[in-house]
Scaffold this motif. Structure first.
Motif, PDB file in Angstrom:
ATOM      1  N   PHE A 150     -19.071  12.294  11.537  1.00 38.19           N
ATOM      2  CA  PHE A 150     -18.141  12.812  10.537  1.00 38.19           C
ATOM      3  C   PHE A 150     -16.691  12.657  10.991  1.00 38.19           C
ATOM      4  O   PHE A 150     -15.805  12.364  10.197  1.00 38.19           O
ATOM      5  CB  PHE A 150     -18.444  14.282  10.237  1.00 38.19           C
ATOM      6  N   LEU A 151     -16.444  12.853  12.297  1.00 37.73           N
ATOM      7  CA  LEU A 151     -15.076  12.736  12.808  1.00 37.73           C
ATOM      8  C   LEU A 151     -14.579  11.291  12.783  1.00 37.73           C
ATOM      9  O   LEU A 151     -13.370  11.055  12.793  1.00 37.73           O
ATOM     10  CB  LEU A 151     -15.003  13.289  14.236  1.00 37.73           C
ATOM     11  N   GLN A 152     -15.504  10.344  12.751  1.00 41.65           N
ATOM     12  CA  GLN A 152     -15.097   8.935  12.703  1.00 41.65           C
ATOM     13  C   GLN A 152     -14.878   8.424  11.282  1.00 41.65           C
ATOM     14  O   GLN A 152     -14.353   7.326  11.093  1.00 41.65           O
ATOM     15  CB  GLN A 152     -16.150   8.067  13.394  1.00 41.65           C
ATOM     16  N   ILE A 153     -15.261   9.222  10.286  1.00 42.15           N
ATOM     17  CA  ILE A 153     -15.069   8.793   8.898  1.00 42.15           C
ATOM     18  C   ILE A 153     -13.598   8.529   8.576  1.00 42.15           C
ATOM     19  O   ILE A 153     -13.279   7.509   7.942  1.00 42.15           O
ATOM     20  CB  ILE A 153     -15.685   9.825   7.934  1.00 42.15           C
ATOM     21  N   PRO A 154     -12.639   9.411   8.981  1.00 40.61           N
ATOM     22  CA  PRO A 154     -11.230   9.099   8.704  1.00 40.61           C
ATOM     23  C   PRO A 154     -10.772   7.785   9.325  1.00 40.61           C
ATOM     24  O   PRO A 154      -9.988   7.051   8.716  1.00 40.61           O
ATOM     25  CB  PRO A 154     -10.476  10.293   9.311  1.00 40.61           C
ATOM     26  N   VAL A 155     -11.274   7.479  10.535  1.00 40.72           N
ATOM     27  CA  VAL A 155     -10.905   6.215  11.187  1.00 40.72           C
ATOM     28  C   VAL A 155     -11.443   5.043  10.374  1.00 40.72           C
ATOM     29  O   VAL A 155     -10.730   4.055  10.117  1.00 40.72           O
ATOM     30  CB  VAL A 155     -11.461   6.160  12.624  1.00 40.72           C
ATOM     31  N   PHE A 156     -12.685   5.162   9.939  1.00 43.00           N
ATOM     32  CA  PHE A 156     -13.296   4.099   9.138  1.00 43.00           C
ATOM     33  C   PHE A 156     -12.518   3.898   7.838  1.00 43.00           C
ATOM     34  O   PHE A 156     -12.224   2.756   7.450  1.00 43.00           O
ATOM     35  CB  PHE A 156     -14.747   4.475   8.850  1.00 43.00           C
ATOM     36  N   LEU A 157     -12.195   4.998   7.155  1.00 39.49           N
ATOM     37  CA  LEU A 157     -11.454   4.900   5.893  1.00 39.49           C
ATOM     38  C   LEU A 157     -10.068   4.307   6.107  1.00 39.49           C
ATOM     39  O   LEU A 157      -9.588   3.502   5.295  1.00 39.49           O
ATOM     40  CB  LEU A 157     -11.338   6.279   5.237  1.00 39.49           C
ATOM     41  N   GLY A 158      -9.416   4.701   7.218  1.00 40.04           N
ATOM     42  CA  GLY A 158      -8.084   4.181   7.510  1.00 40.04           C
ATOM     43  C   GLY A 158      -8.106   2.679   7.747  1.00 40.04           C
ATOM     44  O   GLY A 158      -7.261   1.942   7.229  1.00 40.04           O
ATOM     45  N   LEU A 159      -9.105   2.204   8.514  1.00 39.60           N
ATOM     46  CA  LEU A 159      -9.210   0.773   8.774  1.00 39.60           C
ATOM     47  C   LEU A 159      -9.586   0.027   7.498  1.00 39.60           C
ATOM     48  O   LEU A 159      -9.047  -1.059   7.219  1.00 39.60           O
ATOM     49  CB  LEU A 159     -10.260   0.523   9.858  1.00 39.60           C
ATOM     50  N   PHE A 160     -10.502   0.589   6.716  1.00 41.74           N
ATOM     51  CA  PHE A 160     -10.916  -0.028   5.453  1.00 41.74           C
ATOM     52  C   PHE A 160      -9.714  -0.190   4.518  1.00 41.74           C
ATOM     53  O   PHE A 160      -9.496  -1.274   3.941  1.00 41.74           O
ATOM     54  CB  PHE A 160     -11.984   0.833   4.793  1.00 41.74           C
ATOM     55  N   HIS A 161      -8.915   0.863   4.376  1.00 40.15           N
ATOM     56  CA  HIS A 161      -7.745   0.831   3.491  1.00 40.15           C
ATOM     57  C   HIS A 161      -6.712  -0.179   3.987  1.00 40.15           C
ATOM     58  O   HIS A 161      -6.135  -0.938   3.193  1.00 40.15           O
ATOM     59  CB  HIS A 161      -7.119   2.229   3.424  1.00 40.15           C
ATOM     60  N   THR A 162      -6.509  -0.214   5.296  1.00 41.00           N
ATOM     61  CA  THR A 162      -5.496  -1.113   5.869  1.00 41.00           C
ATOM     62  C   THR A 162      -5.886  -2.573   5.681  1.00 41.00           C
ATOM     63  O   THR A 162      -5.077  -3.402   5.250  1.00 41.00           O
ATOM     64  CB  THR A 162      -5.299  -0.804   7.361  1.00 41.00           C
ATOM     65  N   LEU A 163      -7.153  -2.914   5.988  1.00 41.67           N
ATOM     66  CA  LEU A 163      -7.583  -4.308   5.898  1.00 41.67           C
ATOM     67  C   LEU A 163      -7.635  -4.796   4.450  1.00 41.67           C
ATOM     68  O   LEU A 163      -7.445  -5.990   4.182  1.00 41.67           O
ATOM     69  CB  LEU A 163      -8.952  -4.481   6.567  1.00 41.67           C
ATOM     70  N   LYS A 164      -7.914  -3.870   3.528  1.00 40.52           N
ATOM     71  CA  LYS A 164      -7.943  -4.272   2.118  1.00 40.52           C
ATOM     72  C   LYS A 164      -6.569  -4.744   1.641  1.00 40.52           C
ATOM     73  O   LYS A 164      -6.475  -5.550   0.707  1.00 40.52           O
ATOM     74  CB  LYS A 164      -8.407  -3.098   1.239  1.00 40.52           C
ATOM     75  N   ARG A 165      -5.513  -4.269   2.265  1.00 45.68           N
ATOM     76  CA  ARG A 165      -4.159  -4.606   1.823  1.00 45.68           C
ATOM     77  C   ARG A 165      -3.640  -5.883   2.472  1.00 45.68           C
ATOM     78  O   ARG A 165      -2.560  -6.342   2.135  1.00 45.68           O
ATOM     79  CB  ARG A 165      -3.213  -3.443   2.127  1.00 45.68           C
ATOM     80  N   LEU A 166      -4.423  -6.429   3.415  1.00 55.16           N
ATOM     81  CA  LEU A 166      -4.006  -7.682   4.041  1.00 55.16           C
ATOM     82  C   LEU A 166      -4.332  -8.849   3.116  1.00 55.16           C
ATOM     83  O   LEU A 166      -5.495  -9.034   2.728  1.00 55.16           O
ATOM     84  CB  LEU A 166      -4.720  -7.868   5.387  1.00 55.16           C
ATOM     85  N   ASN A 167      -3.333  -9.622   2.785  1.00 58.47           N
ATOM     86  CA  ASN A 167      -3.532 -10.753   1.898  1.00 58.47           C
ATOM     87  C   ASN A 167      -2.380 -11.730   2.086  1.00 58.47           C
ATOM     88  O   ASN A 167      -1.208 -11.318   2.001  1.00 58.47           O
ATOM     89  CB  ASN A 167      -3.595 -10.287   0.440  1.00 58.47           C
ATOM     90  N   PRO A 168      -2.666 -13.002   2.338  1.00 59.95           N
ATOM     91  CA  PRO A 168      -1.580 -13.971   2.499  1.00 59.95           C
ATOM     92  C   PRO A 168      -0.660 -14.051   1.290  1.00 59.95           C
ATOM     93  O   PRO A 168       0.495 -14.466   1.411  1.00 59.95           O
ATOM     94  CB  PRO A 168      -2.333 -15.297   2.705  1.00 59.95           C
ATOM     95  N   ALA A 169      -1.157 -13.648   0.107  1.00 58.33           N
ATOM     96  CA  ALA A 169      -0.306 -13.683  -1.082  1.00 58.33           C
ATOM     97  C   ALA A 169       0.816 -12.660  -1.010  1.00 58.33           C
ATOM     98  O   ALA A 169       1.798 -12.739  -1.753  1.00 58.33           O
ATOM     99  CB  ALA A 169      -1.159 -13.438  -2.328  1.00 58.33           C
ATOM    100  N   ASN A 170       0.670 -11.677  -0.112  1.00 61.65           N
ATOM    101  CA  ASN A 170       1.699 -10.636   0.031  1.00 61.65           C
ATOM    102  C   ASN A 170       2.649 -10.940   1.177  1.00 61.65           C
ATOM    103  O   ASN A 170       3.120 -10.028   1.867  1.00 61.65           O
ATOM    104  CB  ASN A 170       1.038  -9.275   0.271  1.00 61.65           C
ATOM    105  N   GLN A 171       2.904 -12.209   1.418  1.00 61.27           N
ATOM    106  CA  GLN A 171       3.794 -12.604   2.505  1.00 61.27           C
ATOM    107  C   GLN A 171       5.154 -11.925   2.338  1.00 61.27           C
ATOM    108  O   GLN A 171       5.690 -11.837   1.238  1.00 61.27           O
ATOM    109  CB  GLN A 171       3.982 -14.124   2.513  1.00 61.27           C
ATOM    110  N   GLY A 172       5.701 -11.459   3.460  1.00 60.08           N
ATOM    111  CA  GLY A 172       7.020 -10.828   3.436  1.00 60.08           C
ATOM    112  C   GLY A 172       6.967  -9.322   3.279  1.00 60.08           C
ATOM    113  O   GLY A 172       8.006  -8.659   3.338  1.00 60.08           O
ATOM    114  N   LYS A 173       5.753  -8.760   3.071  1.00 60.36           N
ATOM    115  CA  LYS A 173       5.640  -7.311   2.927  1.00 60.36           C
ATOM    116  C   LYS A 173       5.354  -6.663   4.280  1.00 60.36           C
ATOM    117  O   LYS A 173       5.022  -7.331   5.256  1.00 60.36           O
ATOM    118  CB  LYS A 173       4.532  -6.968   1.938  1.00 60.36           C
TER     119      LYS A 173
END
Length: 325
Positions: free
Chosen positions: A111-134
């Motif tokens: 349960f204590l690792q769920i926030p870490v998992f959610l944080g990594l999931f949210h961060t990686l979802k926002r990685l996209n070469p189309a968002n260059q410069g952000k």
């Protein structure tokens, strides 16, 4: 409630490890089509989190030992209140409260690792070469661009098994390669998730408490089955985190269970009736203590029979033989 603090914390750990690997020269982009500095940053995110949570893991083992020590009392309550589930649950909760044992403690590290998992999931979802410069949660533009193009065997770490053709085209990745890499990682994730739960249950045994047994079944079968579906939406970087975490857990559990073996259950049946004593264990962590020496049995000495030729003490009277006429 905003979760930005989690995203900033996960980003800071990732960037710290990425910078460390870059500083020692692990920044070659073309080795097996993999950006190793970002892959190692995710792996050492796991190491960082597990080191922080190690005291909690030790508490989990202690709680499991406490629950195991209470099994004889739990069994007595089950026999006493057989057929009265409501009373049984009340009595068991009272027993746990009195003995300061928590049947749900075994799930706390997860349960204590769920926030870490959610944080990594949210961060990686926002990685996209189309968002260059952000930028992203304290990242520089260069760091964001580097992470957006990071790959594992040419599959982007933000790609998913369930990614659409348009999403994969935006990531500049091959659809077949990404699905194969993601699919293999999902299968490894399911297998290692099952093995971590199975390892613990084999060492400690199935719980007598129905509530805790239900938790064990959920951990052993429910979570791996759910990953068949949810694994398709996890980015490859998140699956790398999960698999690494499972492998770390397998090694950590093996070390702890070897150092602190499970409690020896009390003997029942014939052994108990014959007075056999179970091996004593020291404390909740199950340290082995040498059993007390058994008391010598006192036996009545056998009386030796008369020596050959000696006159018997109480000779039987013999009747005279009949005279034959």
């Amino acid at each position: 409630m905003s979760l930005d603090w989690i995203y900033y914390a996960i980003s800071w750990i990732l960037l710290t490890w990425h910078s460390a690997w870059d500083a020692i020269g692990v920044s070659i982009e073309a080795v097996l089509g993999t950006n190793w500095s970002w892959i190692l940053a995710i792996i050492f995110l796991v190491v960082t989190v597990r080191v922080i949570l190690f005291p909690v893991f030790v508490k989990q083992i202690k709680s499991q030992r406490a629950m195991q020590a209470l099994q004889p009392k739990v069994k007595e309550l089950q026999e006493k209140h057989k057929g009265d589930r409501e009373t049984l649950q009340k009595e068991m909760m009272e027993l746990y409260r009195k003995e300061k044992a928590n049947p749900l403690m075994g799930c706390l590290p997860m349960f204590l690792q769920i926030p870490v998992f959610l944080g990594l999931f949210h961060t990686l979802k926002r990685l996209n070469p189309a968002n260059q410069g952000k930028t992203l949660y304290g990242w520089t533009v260069d760091q964001f661009n580097s992470a957006s193009s990071a790959k594992l065997f040419t599959a982007p770490i933000s790609g998913r098994f369930g990614s659409t053709a348009d999403e994969l085209a935006g990531l500049g990745a091959s659809g077949n390669t990404t699905k194969v890499i993601a699919g293999v990682l999902v299968l490894i994730m399911i297998a290692t998730t099952y093995l971590t739960s199975r390892q613990m249950i084999l060492k400690t045994g199935w719980a007598e408490d129905p509530q805790q047994r239900m938790v064990q079944r959920l951990m052993l079968y429910g979570i791996p089955v759910s990953l068949l579906v949810s694994g398709s939406i996890f980015p490859i970087g998140v699956i790398i985190y999960w698999v690494t975490n499972n492998l770390f857990t397998l090694g950590q559990q093996q070390w702890v269970l070897r150092k602190f073996p499970p409690l020896v259950p009390p003997k029942t049946g014939t052994a108990a009736r014959n007075g056999a004593q179970p091996a004593k264990t020291g404390g909740l962590l199950g340290r082995k203590v040498a059993p007390a020496p058994a008391k010598p049995q006192v036996t009545t000495p056998k009386v030796a029979g008369p020596k050959p030729g000696a006159k018997p003490v109480n000779p039987k009277k013999t009747r005279p033989a009949k005279r034959q006429g």
